[in-house]
Motif scaffolding. Sequence first.
Motif, PDB file in Angstrom:
ATOM      1  N   VAL A 162       0.874  -0.960   0.058  1.00 44.03           N
ATOM      2  CA  VAL A 162      -0.040  -0.008  -0.056  1.00 44.03           C
ATOM      3  C   VAL A 162       0.940   1.112  -0.086  1.00 44.03           C
ATOM      4  CG1 VAL A 162      -1.995   1.203   1.132  1.00 44.03           C
ATOM      5  CG2 VAL A 162      -1.670  -1.260   1.465  1.00 44.03           C
ATOM      6  N   GLY A 163       1.459   1.620  -1.199  1.00 45.55           N
ATOM      7  CA  GLY A 163       2.051   2.715  -1.332  1.00 45.55           C
ATOM      8  C   GLY A 163       3.599   2.233  -2.489  1.00 45.55           C
ATOM      9  N   GLY A 164       4.130   3.277  -2.827  1.00 46.55           N
ATOM     10  CA  GLY A 164       5.247   3.004  -3.722  1.00 46.55           C
ATOM     11  C   GLY A 164       5.487   4.366  -4.557  1.00 46.55           C
ATOM     12  N   PRO A 165       5.732   4.164  -5.775  1.00 47.10           N
ATOM     13  CA  PRO A 165       6.400   2.637  -6.340  1.00 47.10           C
ATOM     14  C   PRO A 165       7.472   2.134  -5.803  1.00 47.10           C
ATOM     15  CG  PRO A 165       6.914   4.574  -7.945  1.00 47.10           C
ATOM     16  CD  PRO A 165       6.247   5.081  -6.707  1.00 47.10           C
TER      17      PRO A 165
ATOM     18  N   ALA B 245      10.291  -4.265  -6.809  1.00 39.71           N
ATOM     19  CA  ALA B 245       9.544  -4.880  -5.912  1.00 39.71           C
ATOM     20  C   ALA B 245       9.288  -6.246  -6.458  1.00 39.71           C
ATOM     21  CB  ALA B 245       8.376  -4.325  -5.784  1.00 39.71           C
ATOM     22  N   ARG B 246       8.864  -7.507  -5.858  1.00 43.93           N
ATOM     23  CA  ARG B 246       8.661  -8.822  -6.200  1.00 43.93           C
ATOM     24  C   ARG B 246       7.075  -9.048  -5.999  1.00 43.93           C
ATOM     25  NH1 ARG B 246      12.803 -11.690  -2.242  1.00 43.93           N
ATOM     26  NH2 ARG B 246      12.127 -13.663  -3.162  1.00 43.93           N
ATOM     27  N   PHE B 247       6.159  -8.066  -5.612  1.00 42.30           N
ATOM     28  CA  PHE B 247       4.864  -8.168  -5.577  1.00 42.30           C
ATOM     29  C   PHE B 247       4.549  -6.859  -6.127  1.00 42.30           C
ATOM     30  CE2 PHE B 247       6.388  -8.241  -1.167  1.00 42.30           C
ATOM     31  CZ  PHE B 247       5.782  -6.899  -0.551  1.00 42.30           C
ATOM     32  N   PRO B 248       3.092  -6.724  -6.262  1.00 42.17           N
ATOM     33  CA  PRO B 248       2.345  -5.609  -6.786  1.00 42.17           C
ATOM     34  C   PRO B 248       2.185  -4.518  -5.769  1.00 42.17           C
ATOM     35  CG  PRO B 248       1.011  -7.537  -7.249  1.00 42.17           C
ATOM     36  CD  PRO B 248       2.068  -7.882  -6.354  1.00 42.17           C
ATOM     37  N   ALA B 249       2.239  -3.418  -6.325  1.00 40.37           N
ATOM     38  CA  ALA B 249       1.957  -2.252  -5.381  1.00 40.37           C
ATOM     39  C   ALA B 249       0.716  -1.255  -5.693  1.00 40.37           C
ATOM     40  CB  ALA B 249       3.113  -1.296  -5.097  1.00 40.37           C
ATOM     41  N   VAL B 250       0.025  -0.542  -4.954  1.00 41.54           N
ATOM     42  CA  VAL B 250      -0.913   0.323  -5.354  1.00 41.54           C
ATOM     43  C   VAL B 250      -0.502   1.771  -4.613  1.00 41.54           C
ATOM     44  CG1 VAL B 250      -3.329   1.009  -5.387  1.00 41.54           C
ATOM     45  CG2 VAL B 250      -2.605  -1.383  -5.612  1.00 41.54           C
ATOM     46  N   TRP B 251      -0.291   2.836  -5.398  1.00 42.77           N
ATOM     47  CA  TRP B 251       0.239   4.149  -4.776  1.00 42.77           C
ATOM     48  C   TRP B 251      -0.250   5.314  -5.586  1.00 42.77           C
ATOM     49  CZ3 TRP B 251       3.427   6.559  -8.554  1.00 42.77           C
ATOM     50  CH2 TRP B 251       3.720   5.839  -9.768  1.00 42.77           C
ATOM     51  N   HIS B 252      -0.112   6.527  -4.785  1.00 46.48           N
ATOM     52  CA  HIS B 252      -0.121   7.915  -5.224  1.00 46.48           C
ATOM     53  C   HIS B 252       1.041   8.387  -5.874  1.00 46.48           C
ATOM     54  CE1 HIS B 252      -3.664   7.230  -2.250  1.00 46.48           C
ATOM     55  NE2 HIS B 252      -4.334   7.730  -3.055  1.00 46.48           N
TER      56      HIS B 252
ATOM     57  N   GLN C 121      -9.031  -0.521  -3.960  1.00 48.66           N
ATOM     58  CA  GLN C 121      -8.263  -0.826  -4.987  1.00 48.66           C
ATOM     59  C   GLN C 121      -7.078  -1.556  -4.701  1.00 48.66           C
ATOM     60  OE1 GLN C 121      -8.165   0.802  -8.492  1.00 48.66           O
ATOM     61  NE2 GLN C 121      -7.236  -1.307  -8.497  1.00 48.66           N
ATOM     62  N   CYS C 122      -6.723  -1.271  -3.215  1.00 45.96           N
ATOM     63  CA  CYS C 122      -5.435  -2.146  -2.668  1.00 45.96           C
ATOM     64  C   CYS C 122      -6.113  -3.630  -2.234  1.00 45.96           C
ATOM     65  CB  CYS C 122      -4.990  -1.742  -1.535  1.00 45.96           C
ATOM     66  SG  CYS C 122      -4.080   0.051  -1.625  1.00 45.96           S
ATOM     67  N   ALA C 123      -7.381  -3.744  -2.099  1.00 46.24           N
ATOM     68  CA  ALA C 123      -7.845  -4.923  -1.835  1.00 46.24           C
ATOM     69  C   ALA C 123      -8.310  -5.791  -2.967  1.00 46.24           C
ATOM     70  CB  ALA C 123      -9.117  -4.922  -1.002  1.00 46.24           C
ATOM     71  N   GLU C 124      -8.771  -5.164  -4.081  1.00 44.24           N
ATOM     72  CA  GLU C 124      -8.885  -5.737  -5.425  1.00 44.24           C
ATOM     73  C   GLU C 124      -7.533  -6.206  -5.856  1.00 44.24           C
ATOM     74  OE1 GLU C 124     -10.478  -2.983  -8.058  1.00 44.24           O
ATOM     75  OE2 GLU C 124     -12.718  -2.758  -6.712  1.00 44.24           O
ATOM     76  N   ALA C 125      -6.511  -5.539  -5.880  1.00 41.81           N
ATOM     77  CA  ALA C 125      -5.159  -5.809  -6.384  1.00 41.81           C
ATOM     78  C   ALA C 125      -4.667  -7.101  -5.728  1.00 41.81           C
ATOM     79  CB  ALA C 125      -4.045  -4.749  -6.036  1.00 41.81           C
ATOM     80  N   LEU C 126      -4.957  -7.285  -4.336  1.00 47.46           N
ATOM     81  CA  LEU C 126      -4.671  -8.297  -3.840  1.00 47.46           C
ATOM     82  C   LEU C 126      -5.404  -9.783  -3.898  1.00 47.46           C
ATOM     83  CD1 LEU C 126      -2.618  -9.819  -1.503  1.00 47.46           C
ATOM     84  CD2 LEU C 126      -4.193  -8.890   0.122  1.00 47.46           C
ATOM     85  N   LEU C 127      -6.538  -9.489  -4.041  1.00 46.91           N
ATOM     86  CA  LEU C 127      -7.579 -10.625  -4.545  1.00 46.91           C
ATOM     87  C   LEU C 127      -7.107 -11.077  -5.936  1.00 46.91           C
ATOM     88  CD1 LEU C 127     -10.947  -9.613  -3.195  1.00 46.91           C
ATOM     89  CD2 LEU C 127      -9.472 -11.166  -2.115  1.00 46.91           C
TER      90      LEU C 127
END
Length: 345
Positions: free
Chosen positions: A152-155, A159-166, A304-310
């Motif tokens: 939850v943050g980035g970029p 990274a070895r897994f996804p990120a959702v960031w502003h 959006q973060c939860a959608e990315a994880l699912l």
Amino acid sequence: MTRRVTIADIATAAGVSKGAVSYALNGRPGVSEATRAKILAIAEEMGFVPNRAARSLSVSTAQAVGLALRRSARTLGIEPYFMELISGIEATLSAGSYGLTLQIVDTVEEEMEVYRRWWAERRVDGVLLCDVGIEDRRLDFVADLGLPAVAVGGPVAGARFPAVWHDDAEPCREILEYLHALGHRRIARVAGFAHLLHTAQRDAAYAETAAELGLDGMTTVHSDYTGEQGARITRRLLSSAKRPTAIIFDNDVTAVAGLGVAHELGIAVPDGLSIVAWDDSPLCRLTHPALTSLTRDITAYGSQCAEALLAHIGPPPASGEAPAFSVQFRPAQLSPRGSTGPARG
């Protein structure tokens, strides 16, 4: 107390074996569609609620997502950001029949141990990592565990897994240009934790923009986001020989505390001091004057973060396209209110 309906009860009512009920309830092959429909109808009529622990063993999923936060329970209770973030996460998880496992921790070591235990016991199917740091050892630790995660943050570089960031840089530029246009030249900032990635991104953006605008140095003091520290830092800034004519706060709690200090010292807002807060919230709109703020939809961000994880932990999509690895959420927008005005000092 009403006895819990069991698979055996449904099997008796349907006149089938317990195995057939299990196959039907878990969507597995082994029963005809007519039998499956009959079993599901009886289960619904009887008010059957599946046992989460047993189901997780049978289908190798916990149907839960983990969130460990290094914040005190008291801080979480008064900080709107996390309440809105969790609200968005919960809404999306609930729609997908997932639960949220939340744990408060004191140290990064304790947090990593929580992840290790959750994954070893298969208590969660994935985790959301908040407060991403500049050098964050949690990232490789979680990836090495094989535990699905989304930052939850980035970029996040490498990274070895996804990120959702502003994008934190553009709003910083917008704030400074706005205050500069109002005539402010002595601007201070009460920032958040120095080790956090988004704080460093803001530090760099403010420094670059201040240099471009020819500001005489911008004072930045890092804090722990609490009202107590926000008040102490503001009091020190406003008691200095060349006090700032405008202060930017990195969260709403410190901004409200800063406004209180200005009132305490007899400094009128905005005539004697302009105040800008990150993350608009009801706190910012209920003060007098209402606080000029950076507005972003934190609830939608959590969703959006939860959608990315699912998407990360779920089966591959039918299209064969992999989920987005890095998602940039829409940036914050400046909402001018009564706490900002022309510089008079």
